[in-house]
Design an enzyme around this catalytic site. Sequence first.
Site, mmCIF file in Angstrom:
data_model
loop_
_atom_site.group_PDB
_atom_site.id
_atom_site.type_symbol
_atom_site.label_atom_id
_atom_site.label_comp_id
_atom_site.label_asym_id
_atom_site.label_seq_id
_atom_site.Cartn_x
_atom_site.Cartn_y
_atom_site.Cartn_z
ATOM 1 N N ASN A 1 -1.970 -0.132 6.694
ATOM 2 C CA ASN A 1 -1.614 -1.402 7.451
ATOM 3 C C ASN A 1 -0.635 -2.000 6.321
ATOM 4 O O ASN A 1 -0.404 -3.305 6.341
ATOM 5 C CB ASN A 1 -2.662 -2.417 7.997
ATOM 6 C CG ASN A 1 -3.643 -2.659 6.941
ATOM 7 O OD1 ASN A 1 -3.279 -2.433 5.904
ATOM 8 N ND2 ASN A 1 -4.580 -3.386 7.402
ATOM 9 N N THR B 1 -5.685 -7.917 10.061
ATOM 10 C CA THR B 1 -6.211 -6.536 9.844
ATOM 11 C C THR B 1 -5.952 -5.435 10.720
ATOM 12 O O THR B 1 -5.266 -4.527 10.390
ATOM 13 C CB THR B 1 -7.332 -6.404 9.516
ATOM 14 O OG1 THR B 1 -7.814 -7.566 8.579
ATOM 15 C CG2 THR B 1 -7.784 -5.225 8.749
ATOM 16 N N LYS C 1 0.945 -1.199 0.219
ATOM 17 C CA LYS C 1 -0.212 0.094 0.112
ATOM 18 C C LYS C 1 0.870 1.137 -0.034
ATOM 19 O O LYS C 1 2.026 1.281 0.188
ATOM 20 C CB LYS C 1 -1.065 -0.157 1.189
ATOM 21 C CG LYS C 1 -2.032 -1.110 1.256
ATOM 22 C CD LYS C 1 -2.934 -1.406 2.479
ATOM 23 C CE LYS C 1 -3.718 -2.476 2.243
ATOM 24 N NZ LYS C 1 -4.747 -2.530 3.473
ATOM 25 N N TYR D 1 -12.755 -3.214 -2.625
ATOM 26 C CA TYR D 1 -13.360 -3.109 -1.483
ATOM 27 C C TYR D 1 -14.858 -3.063 -1.333
ATOM 28 O O TYR D 1 -15.422 -2.382 -0.378
ATOM 29 C CB TYR D 1 -12.669 -1.816 -0.585
ATOM 30 C CG TYR D 1 -11.073 -2.059 -0.380
ATOM 31 C CD1 TYR D 1 -10.786 -3.501 0.278
ATOM 32 C CD2 TYR D 1 -10.367 -0.985 -0.434
ATOM 33 C CE1 TYR D 1 -9.538 -3.382 0.656
ATOM 34 C CE2 TYR D 1 -9.080 -1.216 -0.057
ATOM 35 C CZ TYR D 1 -8.565 -2.579 0.582
ATOM 36 O OH TYR D 1 -7.104 -2.586 0.891
ATOM 37 N N ARG E 1 2.669 -6.910 9.448
ATOM 38 C CA ARG E 1 1.824 -5.746 10.014
ATOM 39 C C ARG E 1 2.073 -5.388 11.439
ATOM 40 O O ARG E 1 2.275 -4.364 12.263
ATOM 41 C CB ARG E 1 0.283 -5.938 10.056
ATOM 42 C CG ARG E 1 -0.343 -5.814 8.473
ATOM 43 C CD ARG E 1 -1.558 -6.436 8.439
ATOM 44 N NE ARG E 1 -2.297 -5.928 7.243
ATOM 45 C CZ ARG E 1 -3.385 -6.302 6.643
ATOM 46 N NH1 ARG E 1 -3.945 -7.376 7.338
ATOM 47 N NH2 ARG E 1 -4.056 -6.008 5.522
ATOM 48 N N GLU F 1 -9.251 -11.164 -7.748
ATOM 49 C CA GLU F 1 -8.085 -10.019 -7.529
ATOM 50 C C GLU F 1 -7.094 -10.183 -8.795
ATOM 51 O O GLU F 1 -6.777 -9.220 -9.270
ATOM 52 C CB GLU F 1 -7.705 -9.893 -6.338
ATOM 53 C CG GLU F 1 -8.900 -9.712 -5.068
ATOM 54 C CD GLU F 1 -8.303 -9.665 -3.536
ATOM 55 O OE1 GLU F 1 -7.213 -10.093 -3.460
ATOM 56 O OE2 GLU F 1 -9.181 -9.453 -2.847
ATOM 57 N N HIS G 1 -1.845 -5.380 1.177
ATOM 58 C CA HIS G 1 -3.169 -6.352 1.053
ATOM 59 C C HIS G 1 -2.819 -7.817 0.573
ATOM 60 O O HIS G 1 -1.801 -7.974 -0.275
ATOM 61 C CB HIS G 1 -3.881 -5.727 -0.101
ATOM 62 C CG HIS G 1 -5.078 -6.587 -0.691
ATOM 63 N ND1 HIS G 1 -6.310 -6.742 -0.123
ATOM 64 C CD2 HIS G 1 -4.968 -7.303 -1.757
ATOM 65 C CE1 HIS G 1 -6.683 -7.751 -0.828
ATOM 66 N NE2 HIS G 1 -6.240 -7.999 -1.734
HETATM 67 P P1 DAT Z 1 -7.565 -7.033 5.012
HETATM 68 O O1 DAT Z 1 -6.802 -6.012 4.367
HETATM 69 O O2 DAT Z 1 -6.698 -7.887 6.085
HETATM 70 O O3 DAT Z 1 -8.176 -8.274 4.128
HETATM 71 P P2 DAT Z 1 -10.458 -6.098 5.096
HETATM 72 O O4 DAT Z 1 -10.581 -6.826 3.859
HETATM 73 O O5 DAT Z 1 -11.421 -6.297 6.317
HETATM 74 O O6 DAT Z 1 -8.774 -6.559 5.748
HETATM 75 O O7 DAT Z 1 -10.328 -4.664 5.134
HETATM 76 C C1 DAT Z 1 -9.606 -4.065 3.888
HETATM 77 C C2 DAT Z 1 -8.893 -2.817 4.570
HETATM 78 O O8 DAT Z 1 -9.804 -1.877 5.009
HETATM 79 C C3 DAT Z 1 -7.948 -3.232 5.776
HETATM 80 O O9 DAT Z 1 -6.766 -3.496 5.227
HETATM 81 C C4 DAT Z 1 -7.908 -1.656 6.317
HETATM 82 C C5 DAT Z 1 -9.295 -1.170 6.173
HETATM 83 N N1 DAT Z 1 -9.996 -1.385 7.430
HETATM 84 C C6 DAT Z 1 -10.692 -2.569 7.641
HETATM 85 N N2 DAT Z 1 -11.180 -2.599 8.887
HETATM 86 C C7 DAT Z 1 -11.020 -1.341 9.342
HETATM 87 C C8 DAT Z 1 -11.455 -0.710 10.415
HETATM 88 N N3 DAT Z 1 -12.123 -1.151 11.532
HETATM 89 N N4 DAT Z 1 -11.093 0.628 10.568
HETATM 90 C C9 DAT Z 1 -10.315 1.469 9.773
HETATM 91 N N5 DAT Z 1 -9.998 0.668 8.608
HETATM 92 C C10 DAT Z 1 -10.173 -0.615 8.183
HETATM 93 MG MG MG Z 2 -9.459 -8.129 2.709
#
Ligand code: DAT
Ligand code: MG
Length: 135
Positions: free
Chosen positions: A112, A91, A9, A49, A102, A126, A115
Amino acid sequence: MEKTYIMLKPDAVRRNLVGNIISRIENKGYKISKMKMFNLNEEVLKEHYAHLIDKPFFPELTSFMTSGPVVGMIVEGDGVILGMRNLMGPTKCEEAMPGTIRGDYAYSTTENLIHGSDSKETAEEELKRFETFLD
Ligand code: DAT
Ligand code: MG
């Protein structure tokens, strides 16, 4: 061989952590078969997303993900989808254990660093979604 879609990222690029993260992927024994730096747009982020579009943090997530270039890559290896998720850590930055990407470097859940596809189905989607970005 199993394939997953990995994307470093904008914070990873800004913090000069790209080499470090790539080393971790290579040290694990995975093969990076394609890699490119590019910018994301809102259209592709709405698809990528889609599961988060109604969350209050979605605008912040979009502005962060378009704040600078990302490094997209195809990573290959036995069980690489789950293996990369384990290498990344969960996450939420406070839940990611030391030793994970992370856990070692992320101090924010929005920013974070990395991805990674979370299942065979999402990996397939993807890899298709980002195919043209990687060319
Ligand atoms: P991951 O990236 O671990 O697959 P995800 O698909 O649930 O997690 O979410 C995508 C991204 O969205 C994640 O890397 C960061 C952001 N995100 C997710 N939950 C969040 C939260 N509670 N607060 C802020 N950002 C968040
Ligand atoms: Mg995800």
